[in-house]
Structure formats: C-alpha cells, structure tokens
Design a protein around this motif. Sequence first.
Motif, PDB file in Angstrom:
ATOM      1  N   GLY A 112       0.811  -1.101   0.023  1.00  0.00           N
ATOM      2  CA  GLY A 112      -0.032   0.106   0.138  1.00  0.00           C
ATOM      3  C   GLY A 112       0.975   1.373  -0.045  1.00  0.00           C
ATOM      4  N   LYS A 113       1.928   1.242   0.555  1.00  0.00           N
ATOM      5  CA  LYS A 113       2.815   2.401   0.644  1.00  0.00           C
ATOM      6  C   LYS A 113       3.472   2.708  -0.367  1.00  0.00           C
ATOM      7  CE  LYS A 113       6.822   4.077   2.964  1.00  0.00           C
ATOM      8  NZ  LYS A 113       7.810   4.159   1.812  1.00  0.00           N
ATOM      9  N   ALA A 114       3.947   1.663  -1.432  1.00  0.00           N
ATOM     10  CA  ALA A 114       4.495   1.646  -2.428  1.00  0.00           C
ATOM     11  C   ALA A 114       3.469   2.086  -3.312  1.00  0.00           C
ATOM     12  CB  ALA A 114       5.127   0.445  -3.106  1.00  0.00           C
ATOM     13  N   ALA A 115       2.223   1.822  -3.505  1.00  0.00           N
ATOM     14  CA  ALA A 115       1.028   2.299  -4.276  1.00  0.00           C
ATOM     15  C   ALA A 115       1.003   3.875  -4.214  1.00  0.00           C
ATOM     16  CB  ALA A 115      -0.272   1.524  -3.874  1.00  0.00           C
ATOM     17  N   VAL A 116       0.775   4.411  -2.802  1.00  0.00           N
ATOM     18  CA  VAL A 116       0.395   5.815  -2.500  1.00  0.00           C
ATOM     19  C   VAL A 116       1.760   6.506  -3.329  1.00  0.00           C
ATOM     20  CG1 VAL A 116       0.580   7.670  -0.908  1.00  0.00           C
ATOM     21  CG2 VAL A 116      -0.685   5.413  -0.451  1.00  0.00           C
ATOM     22  N   GLU A 117       2.863   6.269  -3.123  1.00  0.00           N
ATOM     23  CA  GLU A 117       4.247   6.773  -3.756  1.00  0.00           C
ATOM     24  C   GLU A 117       3.950   6.832  -5.171  1.00  0.00           C
ATOM     25  OE1 GLU A 117       7.410   4.674  -2.283  1.00  0.00           O
ATOM     26  OE2 GLU A 117       7.276   5.805  -0.290  1.00  0.00           O
ATOM     27  N   ILE A 118       3.841   5.943  -6.160  1.00  0.00           N
ATOM     28  CA  ILE A 118       3.610   5.676  -7.275  1.00  0.00           C
ATOM     29  C   ILE A 118       2.348   6.658  -7.805  1.00  0.00           C
ATOM     30  CG2 ILE A 118       3.248   4.073  -9.202  1.00  0.00           C
ATOM     31  CD1 ILE A 118       4.657   1.925  -7.727  1.00  0.00           C
ATOM     32  N   VAL A 119       1.411   6.452  -7.179  1.00  0.00           N
ATOM     33  CA  VAL A 119       0.213   7.187  -7.587  1.00  0.00           C
ATOM     34  C   VAL A 119       0.358   8.475  -7.699  1.00  0.00           C
ATOM     35  CG1 VAL A 119      -2.251   7.642  -7.161  1.00  0.00           C
ATOM     36  CG2 VAL A 119      -1.514   5.245  -7.249  1.00  0.00           C
ATOM     37  N   PHE A 120       0.960   9.322  -6.497  1.00  0.00           N
ATOM     38  CA  PHE A 120       0.679  10.487  -6.278  1.00  0.00           C
ATOM     39  C   PHE A 120       2.008  11.282  -7.218  1.00  0.00           C
ATOM     40  CE2 PHE A 120      -1.817   9.865  -2.434  1.00  0.00           C
ATOM     41  CZ  PHE A 120      -2.461  11.124  -2.359  1.00  0.00           C
ATOM     42  N   LYS A 121       3.038  10.470  -7.467  1.00  0.00           N
ATOM     43  CA  LYS A 121       4.080  11.119  -8.158  1.00  0.00           C
ATOM     44  C   LYS A 121       3.664  11.025  -9.576  1.00  0.00           C
ATOM     45  CE  LYS A 121       8.690  10.138  -9.761  1.00  0.00           C
ATOM     46  NZ  LYS A 121      10.085   9.481  -9.686  1.00  0.00           N
ATOM     47  N   ASN A 122       2.845  10.280 -10.151  1.00  0.00           N
ATOM     48  CA  ASN A 122       2.346  10.201 -11.426  1.00  0.00           C
ATOM     49  C   ASN A 122       1.177  11.145 -11.767  1.00  0.00           C
ATOM     50  OD1 ASN A 122       4.140   8.417 -13.245  1.00  0.00           O
ATOM     51  ND2 ASN A 122       4.027   7.335 -11.269  1.00  0.00           N
ATOM     52  N   VAL A 123       0.415  11.434 -10.848  1.00  0.00           N
ATOM     53  CA  VAL A 123      -0.654  12.370 -10.842  1.00  0.00           C
ATOM     54  C   VAL A 123      -0.102  13.613 -11.045  1.00  0.00           C
ATOM     55  CG1 VAL A 123      -2.458  13.566  -9.466  1.00  0.00           C
ATOM     56  CG2 VAL A 123      -2.484  11.011  -9.445  1.00  0.00           C
ATOM     57  N   ASN A 124       1.180  14.129 -10.375  1.00  0.00           N
ATOM     58  CA  ASN A 124       1.555  15.400 -10.797  1.00  0.00           C
ATOM     59  C   ASN A 124       2.200  15.304 -12.081  1.00  0.00           C
ATOM     60  OD1 ASN A 124       1.452  16.144  -7.858  1.00  0.00           O
ATOM     61  ND2 ASN A 124       3.368  15.417  -7.422  1.00  0.00           N
ATOM     62  N   TYR A 125       2.583  14.207 -12.638  1.00  0.00           N
ATOM     63  CA  TYR A 125       3.094  14.446 -13.955  1.00  0.00           C
ATOM     64  C   TYR A 125       1.790  14.540 -14.960  1.00  0.00           C
ATOM     65  CZ  TYR A 125       7.721  12.534 -12.805  1.00  0.00           C
ATOM     66  OH  TYR A 125       8.972  12.664 -12.221  1.00  0.00           O
ATOM     67  N   LEU A 126       0.674  13.818 -14.601  1.00  0.00           N
ATOM     68  CA  LEU A 126      -0.417  13.816 -15.614  1.00  0.00           C
ATOM     69  C   LEU A 126      -1.080  15.175 -15.681  1.00  0.00           C
ATOM     70  CD1 LEU A 126      -1.981  10.283 -14.961  1.00  0.00           C
ATOM     71  CD2 LEU A 126      -0.986  11.083 -17.055  1.00  0.00           C
ATOM     72  N   THR A 127      -1.041  15.976 -14.373  1.00  0.00           N
ATOM     73  CA  THR A 127      -1.644  17.172 -14.266  1.00  0.00           C
ATOM     74  C   THR A 127      -0.994  18.435 -14.680  1.00  0.00           C
ATOM     75  OG1 THR A 127      -1.416  17.158 -12.014  1.00  0.00           O
ATOM     76  CG2 THR A 127      -3.369  16.402 -12.686  1.00  0.00           C
ATOM     77  N   GLY A 128       0.335  18.204 -15.163  1.00  0.00           N
ATOM     78  CA  GLY A 128       1.078  19.210 -15.657  1.00  0.00           C
ATOM     79  C   GLY A 128       1.488  20.172 -14.596  1.00  0.00           C
ATOM     80  N   THR A 129       2.027  19.421 -13.293  1.00  0.00           N
ATOM     81  CA  THR A 129       2.288  20.386 -12.281  1.00  0.00           C
ATOM     82  C   THR A 129       3.822  21.239 -12.631  1.00  0.00           C
ATOM     83  OG1 THR A 129       3.391  18.563 -11.331  1.00  0.00           O
ATOM     84  CG2 THR A 129       1.302  19.168 -10.418  1.00  0.00           C
ATOM     85  N   SER A 130       3.882  22.138 -11.992  1.00  0.00           N
ATOM     86  CA  SER A 130       5.175  22.835 -12.452  1.00  0.00           C
ATOM     87  C   SER A 130       6.516  22.505 -11.548  1.00  0.00           C
ATOM     88  CB  SER A 130       5.362  24.271 -11.899  1.00  0.00           C
ATOM     89  OG  SER A 130       4.948  24.506 -10.397  1.00  0.00           O
ATOM     90  N   PRO A 131       7.580  22.286 -12.070  1.00  0.00           N
ATOM     91  CA  PRO A 131       8.762  21.852 -11.403  1.00  0.00           C
ATOM     92  C   PRO A 131       9.393  22.632 -10.023  1.00  0.00           C
ATOM     93  CG  PRO A 131       9.589  23.303 -13.287  1.00  0.00           C
ATOM     94  CD  PRO A 131       7.997  23.194 -13.111  1.00  0.00           C
TER      95      PRO A 131
END
Length: 286
Positions: free
Chosen positions: A186-205
């Motif tokens: 579950g911990k690994a899932a949270v990290e992967i999901v949140f990281k890639n949500v940022n990529y998908l939503t076009g967050t700034s660096p």
Amino acid sequence: MEEVYRPLMVSIFGNIFLAILKVSVGFLYSSLALISDGIHSLSDVVTSVVGYLGVKISSKPADKTHPFGHSRFEPLFAFFIGMALFLVAYEVGRDALKRIFAGYTIEVNSIMLAIVVLSIVSKEAMTQYSLRIGRKLNNQILIADAYHHRSDVLSSIAVFVGLLLQRFGFTYGDALAGLIVALLVGKAAVEIVFKNVNYLTGTSPPFELCEKIKEAALGVEGVVGVHDLRAHHVGPKLHVELHIEVPPHITLKEAHDISEEVKRRIEKIDEVEVAFVHVDIKGITE
C-alpha cells in the motif's frame, strides 16, 4: 531489443516463475504469507505487461492527434500500476486479518523458508536492474516497476520473518507477515500514484529547477534578462516557455541566434524536453 524493454521482459518471466513457485508451495502447506507473496509476484507480471505496453505507446512520435508526442502515456500507465498495487494490498490485508481473528495456524518447514530467500535475492536483482535502466533513461514506468519489485523484496522479508517466528512458536507469524506485506504494498502504491498524478496534471517543477533554467538562459552571451518563465510536466519531461531580453542595438539575426543558443542550453538539462524562447528588446518591454 531496445534497452528500455529488457528489464520489463526480465520482470515478466522472472515473476511468472516466482509466482508459480510461491503459490504452489503456499497452497501445499496452507501458508497465507507465501500465497499472498506469490499473488504479489503475479501482480508484477500484469503490471510489467502494462508497463511494456506503456513504453511502447509513449515512445511513438508526435502525430496529428498528439502534436506534442505520446509521453503522457508513460505516467498514465505507471499510475495504473500504482492502482493495481492498491488492489493487491487490500486483498492481502483482508485475508491476513481473517486468519488472525480466526486463530488459524500452520506448520513451517525449511522448503518454505528457502523459497522466500530465493524470492528476496531474485527480486532485489530485478529492482537494481530496473532502477539502473529507469534512472539512466528517466523512464517512469521502469522506475515504478522497480519499486514494485522493491515492495516484493520487503514483503518477502516480512514473510521470512513471519514464517520463522511461527516455526519457533509465534502463533500468528504467517498471518502477521501477510498483513505487513499489505501495508508495504500500500505504501508503494501511494508513492507511485501521487508522483504520476503530478506528471499527468502538468504540475510545475521545483523552484531550484526553475532557477537552473534561468541560469542556463542568462549564461548565454547577449542575454541581459529573463522573465515570464513557465514550465510544466508533459509526461515525465518538462516543456519550458520563457522570455529573454536582448540589447536594442543588435540585429534581428543576432537576436535569433541568441534565442537558438538559449533553447539549446535549456534543452540540454536532463529534465527538459523542449523549450520555447521569446525574444524581447531591452527597454521596449520595460
């Protein structure tokens, strides 16, 4: 075969072998910890196949329907890998709790422990291989797949400790190990999901990376100012837009050459895919 595909193929075939081995022995000796660890390995097969398809699609060149390329498919598929991990964590955790409340116990033998050790060594080797290639190529699918492997390593360690405790008299060792597996996954899932949500939503660096981009632009001879810098993720890479200021006495060709050099230097930064540079004349824009 391209370098990016090799870790995924190793993952697919390696996990098929480990999953069959762990699930078979788990059913033979009624070990929830081994069965859940085997299912986790089987989920790795599914996610690696998804990852393979994601890499294949995201590497396609730009076309009429995707003028900026297909790179967003990479974090999209990585996101699905994370969601699959959530499902695995839920199923394993639920079964572990059922066994704890039911007081179910098993007999642990050396064969079960040996298989877990084999799994730990194999999965750590897969982790290191996928991480090395993923970081080298900055490929988020390979990095997500590597952390999926790492969650398997941690879960197998938990299984080993749980089985060992049960063998020496701790009643709920097997079920407790299964519960720890669920938490780690579950911990690994949270990290992967949140990281890639940022990529998908076009967050700034991060601010530091924006400053690095500014410094690269200001390092070009003829650039006397930088403003209106905007950068956002398009997949795992950045698209950058900025305005540079040049002296009023230079020719149009010189201004063009300066902007091209700024573009070249910014695009040399690992995190940047493409830069769009606008030229302003110093004094006129003030």
